[in-house]
Design an enzyme around this catalytic site. Structure first.
Site, mmCIF file in Angstrom:
data_model
loop_
_atom_site.group_PDB
_atom_site.id
_atom_site.type_symbol
_atom_site.label_atom_id
_atom_site.label_comp_id
_atom_site.label_asym_id
_atom_site.label_seq_id
_atom_site.Cartn_x
_atom_site.Cartn_y
_atom_site.Cartn_z
ATOM 1 N N ARG A 15 30.964 28.594 18.535
ATOM 2 C CA ARG A 15 31.688 29.535 19.426
ATOM 3 C C ARG A 15 33.201 29.475 19.153
ATOM 4 O O ARG A 15 33.780 30.349 18.530
ATOM 5 C CB ARG A 15 31.345 29.191 20.889
ATOM 6 C CG ARG A 15 31.736 30.248 21.889
ATOM 7 C CD ARG A 15 33.190 30.251 22.283
ATOM 8 N NE ARG A 15 33.675 28.967 22.801
ATOM 9 C CZ ARG A 15 34.957 28.710 23.032
ATOM 10 N NH1 ARG A 15 35.877 29.629 22.778
ATOM 11 N NH2 ARG A 15 35.343 27.536 23.470
ATOM 12 N N ASP A 16 33.839 28.406 19.574
ATOM 13 C CA ASP A 16 35.299 28.309 19.407
ATOM 14 C C ASP A 16 35.647 28.318 17.918
ATOM 15 O O ASP A 16 36.658 28.889 17.503
ATOM 16 C CB ASP A 16 35.796 27.009 20.059
ATOM 17 C CG ASP A 16 37.250 27.080 20.502
ATOM 18 O OD1 ASP A 16 37.948 28.016 20.098
ATOM 19 O OD2 ASP A 16 37.688 26.181 21.240
ATOM 20 N N HIS A 207 39.312 18.894 25.772
ATOM 21 C CA HIS A 207 39.108 19.913 24.719
ATOM 22 C C HIS A 207 40.433 20.020 23.964
ATOM 23 O O HIS A 207 41.382 20.622 24.458
ATOM 24 C CB HIS A 207 38.726 21.230 25.413
ATOM 25 C CG HIS A 207 38.557 22.409 24.510
ATOM 26 N ND1 HIS A 207 37.311 22.929 24.188
ATOM 27 C CD2 HIS A 207 39.457 23.218 23.889
ATOM 28 C CE1 HIS A 207 37.468 23.993 23.413
ATOM 29 N NE2 HIS A 207 38.764 24.188 23.206
ATOM 30 N N HIS A 209 42.590 21.002 20.671
ATOM 31 C CA HIS A 209 42.830 21.616 19.358
ATOM 32 C C HIS A 209 43.795 20.694 18.624
ATOM 33 O O HIS A 209 44.602 19.983 19.236
ATOM 34 C CB HIS A 209 43.381 23.034 19.545
ATOM 35 C CG HIS A 209 42.304 24.001 19.961
ATOM 36 N ND1 HIS A 209 41.685 24.854 19.079
ATOM 37 C CD2 HIS A 209 41.711 24.214 21.157
ATOM 38 C CE1 HIS A 209 40.765 25.565 19.722
ATOM 39 N NE2 HIS A 209 40.753 25.191 20.986
ATOM 40 N N CYS A 240 42.164 30.157 18.578
ATOM 41 C CA CYS A 240 41.918 31.067 19.705
ATOM 42 C C CYS A 240 42.527 32.410 19.360
ATOM 43 O O CYS A 240 43.677 32.478 18.937
ATOM 44 C CB CYS A 240 42.527 30.500 20.981
ATOM 45 S SG CYS A 240 42.358 31.630 22.375
ATOM 46 N N ASN A 249 39.559 22.968 16.869
ATOM 47 C CA ASN A 249 39.417 21.760 17.681
ATOM 48 C C ASN A 249 39.378 20.552 16.760
ATOM 49 O O ASN A 249 39.161 20.675 15.560
ATOM 50 C CB ASN A 249 38.073 21.780 18.425
ATOM 51 C CG ASN A 249 38.039 22.814 19.508
ATOM 52 O OD1 ASN A 249 37.816 23.983 19.229
ATOM 53 N ND2 ASN A 249 38.296 22.386 20.712
HETATM 54 P P1 HMG Z 1 38.941 44.105 30.578
HETATM 55 O O1 HMG Z 1 39.265 45.087 29.501
HETATM 56 O O2 HMG Z 1 39.952 43.847 31.619
HETATM 57 O O3 HMG Z 1 37.551 44.375 31.304
HETATM 58 O O4 HMG Z 1 38.562 42.734 29.865
HETATM 59 P P2 HMG Z 1 36.730 45.648 31.647
HETATM 60 O O5 HMG Z 1 35.815 45.219 32.752
HETATM 61 O O6 HMG Z 1 37.632 46.827 31.834
HETATM 62 O O7 HMG Z 1 35.838 45.863 30.330
HETATM 63 C C1 HMG Z 1 36.356 46.338 29.101
HETATM 64 C C2 HMG Z 1 35.203 46.658 28.173
HETATM 65 O O8 HMG Z 1 34.476 45.461 27.861
HETATM 66 C C3 HMG Z 1 34.169 47.599 28.800
HETATM 67 O O9 HMG Z 1 33.577 48.317 27.739
HETATM 68 C C4 HMG Z 1 33.149 46.647 29.356
HETATM 69 O O10 HMG Z 1 31.873 47.212 29.473
HETATM 70 C C5 HMG Z 1 33.133 45.552 28.318
HETATM 71 P P3 HMG Z 1 33.925 49.883 27.532
HETATM 72 O O11 HMG Z 1 33.580 50.535 28.815
HETATM 73 O O12 HMG Z 1 35.422 49.928 27.241
HETATM 74 O O13 HMG Z 1 33.080 50.235 26.355
HETATM 75 N N1 HMG Z 1 32.770 44.246 28.872
HETATM 76 C C6 HMG Z 1 31.853 43.434 28.349
HETATM 77 N N2 HMG Z 1 31.051 43.542 27.271
HETATM 78 C C7 HMG Z 1 30.205 42.516 27.026
HETATM 79 N N3 HMG Z 1 30.144 41.402 27.763
HETATM 80 C C8 HMG Z 1 30.931 41.250 28.830
HETATM 81 C C9 HMG Z 1 31.832 42.291 29.155
HETATM 82 N N4 HMG Z 1 32.739 42.468 30.131
HETATM 83 C C10 HMG Z 1 33.300 43.648 29.955
HETATM 84 N N5 HMG Z 1 30.873 40.124 29.545
HETATM 85 C C11 HMG Z 1 37.325 40.677 29.825
HETATM 86 C C12 HMG Z 1 38.234 41.579 30.626
HETATM 87 C C13 HMG Z 1 37.256 39.353 30.534
HETATM 88 C C14 HMG Z 1 35.942 41.310 29.713
HETATM 89 C C15 HMG Z 1 37.935 40.522 28.388
HETATM 90 O O14 HMG Z 1 39.276 40.169 28.534
HETATM 91 C C16 HMG Z 1 37.220 39.510 27.558
HETATM 92 O O15 HMG Z 1 36.063 39.689 27.196
HETATM 93 N N6 HMG Z 1 37.919 38.400 27.216
HETATM 94 C C17 HMG Z 1 37.313 37.339 26.455
HETATM 95 C C18 HMG Z 1 38.378 36.583 25.735
HETATM 96 C C19 HMG Z 1 37.753 35.434 24.966
HETATM 97 O O16 HMG Z 1 36.549 35.377 24.748
HETATM 98 N N7 HMG Z 1 38.629 34.495 24.526
HETATM 99 C C20 HMG Z 1 38.196 33.383 23.765
HETATM 100 C C21 HMG Z 1 37.388 32.400 24.556
HETATM 101 S S1 HMG Z 1 38.369 31.349 25.586
HETATM 102 C C22 HMG Z 1 38.901 30.112 24.527
HETATM 103 O O17 HMG Z 1 38.682 30.162 23.352
HETATM 104 C C23 HMG Z 1 39.574 28.928 25.151
HETATM 105 C C24 HMG Z 1 38.700 27.669 25.192
HETATM 106 O O18 HMG Z 1 38.252 27.308 23.897
HETATM 107 C C25 HMG Z 1 39.527 26.527 25.791
HETATM 108 C C26 HMG Z 1 40.886 26.400 25.072
HETATM 109 O O19 HMG Z 1 40.924 26.000 23.908
HETATM 110 O O20 HMG Z 1 41.862 26.779 25.714
HETATM 111 C C27 HMG Z 1 37.464 27.860 26.079
HETATM 112 MG MG MG Z 2 39.375 26.192 22.461
#
Ligand code: HMG
Ligand code: MG
Length: 311
Positions: A15-16, A207, A209, A240, A249
């Site tokens: 994933r990450d 966690h 990096h 990220c 990481n």
């Molecule tokens: P938004 O644009 O504000 O949300 O995004 P929305 O509700 O308006 O949805 C936008 C579009 O996404 C729509 O599609 C939704 O249907 C679709 P459209 O109508 O435009 O065709 N949608 C989805 N599709 C599939 N699955 C879903 C989903 N939700 C909405 N669950 C939202 C808000 C949270 C959805 C967006 O910002 C997002 O998906 N962000 C994810 C970011 C991400 O994955 N980042 C990386 C992971 S975190 C990380 O790596 C950190 C970590 O490792 C710890 C660290 O190191 O810090 C964990």
């Molecule tokens: Mg991370």
């Protein structure tokens, strides 16, 4: 010094590690990576994210990946879910654990999940309730706890505030994340020590990096506090999408080498991890990011040459 006897690692490479790859990685490669990891003893892993494919295109094949993976006995398959739609994906695909992910800085929260910290908690509430009602384990990740690419310094109180909010949502585990790898051991020690006053130590995880090469030192600081849960990524894959320049990481192989060297059990087979790490590096066409992995592979090559010369 007293360290935990056993440490529990969650493998976040699929994933990450892969979410930031520019070229689409085929679902079959992700599935094969997970097979190789489980062959090396991995039982807790983040398989994918149910997030917007517009935001993170690499995770668009979440359904396919979840349908294709093998789950050896005792596996805990985790997926990220930022909202109810993500929870629905998690439930439909038979995930064991849902990971909600917030941030300790407002700026990062907006960039990563397009809402404020307070709004994110309200979005997570039904996700948490649904996950718990369905008997799933619930984990939280708190990004940028040691520094934010947009805001700079992040006060400890901001981190603790989000720790308390995640605790109140019923999280079994709260991961405190150094998204951009800027933390140093004393800062990490202080943060985890303070967080352990808010939630039981057993519910905290680290966690890290490794952008600034601090991840093992930071892990050691956590071990000194008594933390026994960490995330790591095979061959140090990752970054990220919302933290430019952030590298992967801590490499699983490096962490396992350190822990085994300290007499701490992980349940993982270091040689098998080294093989899996080299395999995925080859698939992605990039150098192996694990120093222990590279060293062990070169030691193996020398031993094979010596055996050949002696034959
Ligand atoms: P938004 O644009 O504000 O949300 O995004 P929305 O509700 O308006 O949805 C936008 C579009 O996404 C729509 O599609 C939704 O249907 C679709 P459209 O109508 O435009 O065709 N949608 C989805 N599709 C599939 N699955 C879903 C989903 N939700 C909405 N669950 C939202 C808000 C949270 C959805 C967006 O910002 C997002 O998906 N962000 C994810 C970011 C991400 O994955 N980042 C990386 C992971 S975190 C990380 O790596 C950190 C970590 O490792 C710890 C660290 O190191 O810090 C964990
Ligand atoms: Mg991370």
């Amino acid at each position: 010094m007293k360290f935990p006897k056993r440490v529990y690692l969650t493998e976040v490479g699929p994933r990450d590690g892969l979410q930031n790859e520019k070229q689409p990685v085929p679902a079959a490669t992700k599935i094969e990576l997970i097979r190789r990891l489980t062959d090396a003893g991995v039982r807790q892993f983040e398989a994918t994210s149910f997030v917007s494919p517009k935001w993170v295109p690499q995770m668009a094949d979440a359904v396919e990946v979840m349908a294709g993976i093998q789950r050896p006995a005792g596996s805990r398959v985790s997926v990220l879910a930022p909202n109810v739609r993500g929870l629905e994906g998690a439930l439909a695909s038979g995930a064991d654990e849902v990971v909600i992910f917030g941030a300790a800085s407002e700026a990062f929260s907006h960039r990563n999940i397009n809402c404020s910290i307070a709004e994110s908690i309200e979005r997570f509430r039904p996700v948490a309730e649904g996950a718990l009602a369905n008997g799933l384990r619930l984990r939280a990740a708190i990004s940028v706890a040691f520094g934010c690419p947009y805001q700079g310094e992040v006060p400890l109180e901001s981190v603790l505030d989000v720790v308390r909010r995640m605790r109140d949502l019923g999280c079994h585990e709260i991961g405190i994340a150094d998204t951009i790898g800027v933390g140093t051991p004393e800062h990490v020690y202080r943060t985890f020590e303070a967080a352990a006053k808010e939630v039981p130590l057993a519910n905290l995880s680290g966690h890290f990096h490794d952008t600034y090469g601090q991840a093992l030192g930071n892990t050691l600081a956590c071990l000194e506090v008594g933390v026994d849960k960490f995330d790591s990524s095979i061959s140090g894959l990752g970054g990220c999408p919302y933290a430019k320049g952030a590298t992967g990481n801590v490499a699983t192989e490096d962490l396992v080498y350190m822990l085994h060297g300290m007499g701490i059990e992980t349940g993982l087979d270091l040689d098998g991890l080294v093989d899996a790490g080299q395999w995925i590096s080859d698939q992605l066409g990039r150098p192996n990011g694990s120093r222990a992995g590279r060293a062990l592979l070169s030691r193996r090559a020398s031993a094979a040459q010596a055996a050949e010369a002696a034959a």
